[in-house]
Motif scaffolding. Structure first.
Motif, mmCIF file in Angstrom:
data_model
loop_
_atom_site.group_PDB
_atom_site.id
_atom_site.type_symbol
_atom_site.label_atom_id
_atom_site.label_comp_id
_atom_site.label_asym_id
_atom_site.label_seq_id
_atom_site.Cartn_x
_atom_site.Cartn_y
_atom_site.Cartn_z
ATOM 1 N N ILE A 1 -3.222 -2.658 -21.327
ATOM 2 C CA ILE A 1 -2.104 -2.896 -22.764
ATOM 3 C C ILE A 1 -2.913 -2.676 -23.704
ATOM 4 C CG2 ILE A 1 -0.461 -4.234 -23.952
ATOM 5 C CD1 ILE A 1 1.066 -5.129 -21.855
ATOM 6 N N MET A 2 -3.959 -3.303 -24.310
ATOM 7 C CA MET A 2 -4.917 -3.369 -25.102
ATOM 8 C C MET A 2 -5.427 -2.097 -25.214
ATOM 9 S SD MET A 2 -2.979 -6.158 -26.249
ATOM 10 C CE MET A 2 -4.310 -5.600 -27.633
ATOM 11 N N ILE B 1 -5.047 0.305 -28.415
ATOM 12 C CA ILE B 1 -6.387 0.272 -29.187
ATOM 13 C C ILE B 1 -6.628 1.868 -28.971
ATOM 14 C CG2 ILE B 1 -8.490 -0.257 -29.234
ATOM 15 C CD1 ILE B 1 -8.674 -2.286 -28.256
ATOM 16 N N HIS B 2 -6.751 2.559 -28.058
ATOM 17 C CA HIS B 2 -6.747 3.841 -28.274
ATOM 18 C C HIS B 2 -5.953 4.616 -29.272
ATOM 19 C CE1 HIS B 2 -10.032 4.638 -25.350
ATOM 20 N NE2 HIS B 2 -9.641 3.950 -24.500
ATOM 21 N N THR B 3 -4.159 5.083 -28.498
ATOM 22 C CA THR B 3 -3.312 4.840 -29.402
ATOM 23 C C THR B 3 -3.648 4.797 -31.171
ATOM 24 O OG1 THR B 3 -2.082 4.516 -27.790
ATOM 25 C CG2 THR B 3 -0.623 4.883 -30.223
ATOM 26 N N ILE B 4 -3.562 3.956 -31.577
ATOM 27 C CA ILE B 4 -4.239 3.122 -32.968
ATOM 28 C C ILE B 4 -5.264 3.864 -33.635
ATOM 29 C CG2 ILE B 4 -5.551 1.185 -34.259
ATOM 30 C CD1 ILE B 4 -3.475 -0.491 -32.485
ATOM 31 N N SER C 1 -10.837 -6.245 -35.270
ATOM 32 C CA SER C 1 -10.814 -6.880 -33.423
ATOM 33 C C SER C 1 -9.854 -8.681 -33.937
ATOM 34 C CB SER C 1 -12.343 -7.577 -33.611
ATOM 35 O OG SER C 1 -13.770 -6.027 -33.690
ATOM 36 N N LEU C 2 -10.227 -9.059 -35.587
ATOM 37 C CA LEU C 2 -9.424 -10.188 -34.853
ATOM 38 C C LEU C 2 -7.808 -10.327 -34.207
ATOM 39 C CD1 LEU C 2 -11.067 -12.190 -37.767
ATOM 40 C CD2 LEU C 2 -11.541 -12.847 -35.694
ATOM 41 N N SER D 1 -3.856 -9.559 -28.071
ATOM 42 C CA SER D 1 -3.827 -10.258 -26.920
ATOM 43 C C SER D 1 -3.434 -11.534 -26.272
ATOM 44 C CB SER D 1 -5.911 -9.399 -26.197
ATOM 45 O OG SER D 1 -5.900 -9.930 -25.306
ATOM 46 N N GLU D 2 -3.655 -12.212 -26.989
ATOM 47 C CA GLU D 2 -3.604 -13.972 -26.223
ATOM 48 C C GLU D 2 -2.131 -13.707 -26.415
ATOM 49 O OE1 GLU D 2 -5.449 -16.415 -25.287
ATOM 50 O OE2 GLU D 2 -7.009 -14.638 -24.953
ATOM 51 N N THR D 3 -1.754 -13.521 -27.205
ATOM 52 C CA THR D 3 -0.050 -13.114 -27.056
ATOM 53 C C THR D 3 0.943 -12.770 -26.010
ATOM 54 O OG1 THR D 3 -0.055 -12.924 -30.042
ATOM 55 C CG2 THR D 3 1.607 -12.998 -28.639
ATOM 56 N N VAL D 4 0.130 -10.929 -25.685
ATOM 57 C CA VAL D 4 0.931 -10.552 -24.702
ATOM 58 C C VAL D 4 0.343 -11.507 -23.550
ATOM 59 C CG1 VAL D 4 -0.403 -9.021 -23.078
ATOM 60 C CG2 VAL D 4 -0.035 -8.268 -25.210
ATOM 61 N N LYS D 5 -1.067 -12.269 -22.859
ATOM 62 C CA LYS D 5 -1.212 -13.250 -21.834
ATOM 63 C C LYS D 5 -0.349 -14.023 -22.438
ATOM 64 C CE LYS D 5 -6.358 -12.291 -21.853
ATOM 65 N NZ LYS D 5 -7.081 -12.718 -22.196
#
Length: 192
Positions: free
Chosen positions: A56-57, A61-64, A77-78, A84-88
């Motif tokens: 997902i990430m 990132i590619h789309t952005i 990056s932050l 990423s942690e929210t998705v997890k």
């Protein structure tokens, strides 16, 4: 040549043989296997969450980047790390596993029930911005408070420190006191 008696081990086993020894050993083995299986199942869930989050990430990132946003910025990056942690956390909840972000989501997001045109219940998420602003202020205050240096003073320079490692002359050492109690000696007998 050896007799069959040489193969017999004689010991103080008692009158009765141990009952259900095989069943007891089987239960221990089954318990260990269940523990290993549970650990393996949990590790498989965590690995799956990691793989899905990574996919997902990477796509995000590619789309952005394709839309011209600067993905080399340090703050980006932050932000991506937080996402990423929210998705997890979201995936962990689906797998019935705890994740630290779930508590934050539970407190700053609230369901907002509504009905669609056909009369079915629809739930939207409502973001509690004032609460998050308070949390951010509290976090900044805590961060500022923790940045003060702590000064340590050696206790050898302080006055009125007792010498904990030296025997108290009036009582004697703990070893001597214990020995006296065991042998029934009093302090008066030793003085004589």
């Amino acid at each position: 040549m050896t007799d069959e008696k040489d193969n017999v081990v004689v010991g103080p086993w008692g009158d009765k043989p141990i009952e259900n020894n095989g069943e007891r050993a089987k239960k221990k083995i089954d318990k260990a296997l269940d523990k290993n299986n549970t650990h393996k199942m949990m590790q498989d869930k965590l690995d799956r969450i990691e793989v899905i989050t990574e996919k997902i990430m990477i796509q995000l990132i590619h789309t952005i980047s394709e839309y011209g946003y600067d993905i080399t910025d340090e703050r980006f990056s932050l932000d991506i790390g937080f996402l990423s942690e929210t998705v997890k956390g979201v995936l962990s909840r689906q797998e019935k596993l705890p994740h630290i972000v779930q508590g934050l989501l539970d407190n700053i997001m609230a369901p907002s029930p509504a009905q669609s045109e056909d009369g079915t219940d629809v739930f939207y998420s409502k973001f509690d911005a004032p609460l998050l602003a308070e949390l951010v202020d509290m976090a900044e205050d805590i961060k500022d408070d923790n940045q003060t240096e702590i000064a340590f003073e050696p206790d050898t320079e302080l006055e009125n420190i007792t010498n904990w490692n030296k025997d108290d002359e009036s009582k004697g050492s703990l070893h001597n006191m214990r020995t006296e109690k065991l042998h029934g000696k009093d302090d008066d007998e030793e003085k004589d």
